[in-house]
Scaffold this active site. Structure first.
Site, mmCIF file in Angstrom:
data_model
loop_
_atom_site.group_PDB
_atom_site.id
_atom_site.type_symbol
_atom_site.label_atom_id
_atom_site.label_comp_id
_atom_site.label_asym_id
_atom_site.label_seq_id
_atom_site.Cartn_x
_atom_site.Cartn_y
_atom_site.Cartn_z
ATOM 1 N N HIS A 8 -76.433 -59.828 -18.176
ATOM 2 C CA HIS A 8 -77.710 -59.925 -18.876
ATOM 3 C C HIS A 8 -78.817 -60.264 -17.877
ATOM 4 C CE1 HIS A 8 -77.317 -64.221 -18.519
ATOM 5 N NE2 HIS A 8 -76.215 -64.236 -19.265
ATOM 6 N N HIS A 11 -78.261 -62.830 -14.975
ATOM 7 C CA HIS A 11 -77.584 -62.351 -13.769
ATOM 8 C C HIS A 11 -78.545 -61.502 -12.934
ATOM 9 C CE1 HIS A 11 -74.245 -62.679 -16.809
ATOM 10 N NE2 HIS A 11 -73.925 -63.587 -15.913
ATOM 11 N N CYS A 27 -62.363 -78.860 -21.284
ATOM 12 C CA CYS A 27 -63.046 -77.874 -22.125
ATOM 13 C C CYS A 27 -62.537 -76.496 -21.719
ATOM 14 C CB CYS A 27 -64.562 -77.933 -21.960
ATOM 15 S SG CYS A 27 -65.361 -76.538 -22.780
ATOM 16 N N CYS A 83 -65.295 -73.999 -20.505
ATOM 17 C CA CYS A 83 -65.797 -74.228 -19.137
ATOM 18 C C CYS A 83 -64.673 -74.195 -18.110
ATOM 19 C CB CYS A 83 -66.445 -75.601 -18.998
ATOM 20 S SG CYS A 83 -67.865 -75.882 -20.013
ATOM 21 N N CYS A 135 -68.489 -81.296 -25.192
ATOM 22 C CA CYS A 135 -68.837 -80.584 -23.965
ATOM 23 C C CYS A 135 -70.328 -80.248 -24.002
ATOM 24 C CB CYS A 135 -68.011 -79.303 -23.858
ATOM 25 S SG CYS A 135 -68.747 -78.079 -22.772
ATOM 26 N N HIS A 149 -70.684 -76.190 -24.346
ATOM 27 C CA HIS A 149 -70.182 -75.497 -25.538
ATOM 28 C C HIS A 149 -70.345 -76.280 -26.832
ATOM 29 C CE1 HIS A 149 -68.239 -73.319 -22.214
ATOM 30 N NE2 HIS A 149 -68.382 -72.278 -23.018
ATOM 31 N N LYS A 193 -82.562 -69.982 -25.455
ATOM 32 C CA LYS A 193 -81.529 -69.439 -24.597
ATOM 33 C C LYS A 193 -81.115 -68.093 -25.194
ATOM 34 C CE LYS A 193 -77.365 -70.873 -22.378
ATOM 35 N NZ LYS A 193 -76.064 -70.529 -22.622
ATOM 36 N N LYS A 218 -76.448 -63.828 -28.499
ATOM 37 C CA LYS A 218 -76.235 -62.704 -29.414
ATOM 38 C C LYS A 218 -76.649 -63.074 -30.827
ATOM 39 C CE LYS A 218 -72.445 -59.926 -27.728
ATOM 40 N NZ LYS A 218 -70.999 -60.033 -27.735
#
Ligand code: MSP
Length: 475
Positions: A19, A22, A128, A131, A145, A148, A298, A301
């Protein structure tokens, strides 16, 4: 001053779809590296994939592929995005590469053992799965976490540990004194606060059953090297550390590791500790960028706000994406991106900005100059390129677009196309000067818009109007 410039991207997990985040990291690195090469350094840009993760096993099983097939497909996808973004990288390191990466990871492991910094212990920890990380109580947010937001599992394992605690103080001193420069200051403060609280020893291996394709611990095939002494080592294994260290001698220490703020701790605490333990010089700096958000959130989806780099490249061209990431996103903070803002900025700064200016100046030049202008050596570019040395990329963008605005206004006010009718010589002089300034703009654009930079230089050399607009306006 050093003649080489070694810059690295983080290595990407092969389980997530690529995405804008990156695309951001690699584009930032590419821009920085190009700027250094323009200034005469021998640049080396390393990127790659972090493949020895248990996370892919489920996907591979579901798709009925072998791990190798899956990983090679993902690498192709990465390389495809890189080529579509105009990224000029020197090497793509894969941590599954037994020839290039494994010897380095195992050699470094042995150094840590020799230093007395690896020990075996039974470990009960909060793990986790998302992670693939053990957390301490301190790291958790309300018992969950922090990434997450799920409760970690209690896991008991026999592991090798690394004496990270031993290095807390010396790393703190090196960061405080900027011997290991952490940019920006906010991230430096953040890591110093963490070091102030102290570091605990960390688990450095996993049972082989969890990651069967991982790197075996030297001398113990029941365990594989866990994340840190695997992924982080890519920065030196790629240069041949542990096998053929010609490149290592030439380029290490890295000038800068570029990382997102979510992986600051790994790079500013664990990695330096490993290097100190092994007696290897520390990287010179860490550039810690923020995250790309969309509409203030953030990208995710479920929110439906994920921006696909391929779609933007398809519609606007890859340089438009490079432009946005360079100028509209600060490397030091989170940056927001929506398709509306993207289009607005494209029209204002690329279509109407540099595109229009090039057409206007080159039309006057083609119609009124007898020959292409002769470009003498450009002076005073150092103030501009110095901005790249401190990674102030969006400021560099502002610098160029201020010049573009200035030239637009200059043409508006002095109307050289009218002057030429009453005073040919003065008109020609004014137009030649404008072409020379446009040439400077082209040189300044090179790190961010390499193709446009070349196109403008060619137009100037041929004294021609662009046959098609450099950037077509979008409605
Ligand atoms: N594999 C580890 C890094 C190991 S480096 C020795 C990893 N991989 S990752 O694929 O999850 O993330 C790679 C990089 O992408 C990180 O620097 C991360 O910060 C960055 N980004 C992921 N999402 C991002 C945004 N939305 N915005 C900007 N960068 C983001 O972590």
């Amino acid at each position: 001053m050093s003649k080489t410039f070694y810059i690295t991207t983080p290595i990407f997990y092969p389980n997530a779809k690529l995405h804008m985040g990156h695309a951001y990291t690699v584009t930032l690195c590419d821009i920085i590296c190009r700027a250094q090469k323009i200034q005469g350094k021998e640049g080396y840009l390393l990127t790659g994939a972090d493949e020895n993760t248990g996370k892919i096993l489920k996907v591979v099983e579901e798709q009925g592929q072998s791990v190798e097939e899956y990983l090679s497909q993902v690498t192709e996808n990465f390389k495809d995005l890189y080529s579509k973004l105009g990224i000029s990288y020197n090497q793509f390191i894969k941590t599954s590469d037994k020839e290039k990466h494994w010897p380095g990871a195992q050699a470094l492991w042995k150094k840590l053992v020799d230093a007395g910094d690896i020990y075996k212990a039974s470990y009960t920890g909060l793990y986790c799965v998302g992670c693939e990380t053990f957390y301490t109580e301190k790291d958790l947010a309300d018992g969950k976490c922090p990434v997450h937001l799920t409760a970690p599992e209690q896991i008991k394992e026999e592991n090798y540990f690394f004496r990270l605690s031993k290095y807390t103080q010396v790393i703190k001193e090196k960061i405080e004194s900027d011997e290991l420069l952490v940019l920006p200051q906010t991230r430096k403060n953040e890591i110093l606060a963490l070091l102030e609280r102290g570091l605990e020893d960390i688990s450095f291996s996993r049972p082989v059953k969890n990651v069967p394709h991982g790197i075996p611990v030297p001398g113990d095939n029941s365990q594989v090297i866990y994340v840190w002494c695997d992924a982080l080592v890519n920065y030196i294994s790629a240069l041949g550390y542990g096998r053929d260290d010609e490149l290592f001698q030439k380029f290490w220490p890295a000038d800068v590791h570029v990382v997102g703020k979510d992986i600051l701790r790994f790079h500013a605490a664990i990695w330096p500790a490993m290097l100190l333990s092994a007696g290897i010089s520390l990287p010179k700096s860490l550039l810690v960028h923020g995250l790309i958000t969309s509409g203030g959130h953030k990208m995710s989806k479920s929110l439906g706000n994920v921006i696909d780099p391929y779609e933007l490249i398809e519609e606007y061209g890859y340089e438009a994406v490079r432009y946005y990431l360079a100028r509209e996103v600060s490397p030091f903070e989170d940056g927001d991106m929506t398709t509306e803002r993207f289009k607005e900025s494209y029209n204002a700064n690329l279509a109407n900005g540099i595109g229009n200016l090039t057409s206007r100046i080159m039309k006057m030049a083609q119609d009124n100059l007898d020959a292409p202008i002769v470009i003498t050596e450009e002076k005073n570019m150092s103030e501009y390129f110095a901005l790249y040395d401190t990674y102030e990329i969006s400021k560099a963008g502002d610098y160029v677009w201020n010049e573009i605005k200035f030239l637009d206004q200059y043409i508006q006010e002095h109307q050289p196309f009218k002057l030429i009718k009453t005073d040919k010589e003065a008109g020609q002089k004014m137009i030649s000067d404008l072409v020379a300034r446009l040439h400077r703009v082209a040189l300044m654009l090179a790190p961010i818009l390499p193709e446009t930079s070349e196109k403008i230089k060619t137009l100037i050399k041929e004294n021609k109007v662009p046959e098609t607009q450099l950037f077509v306006r979008k409605d």
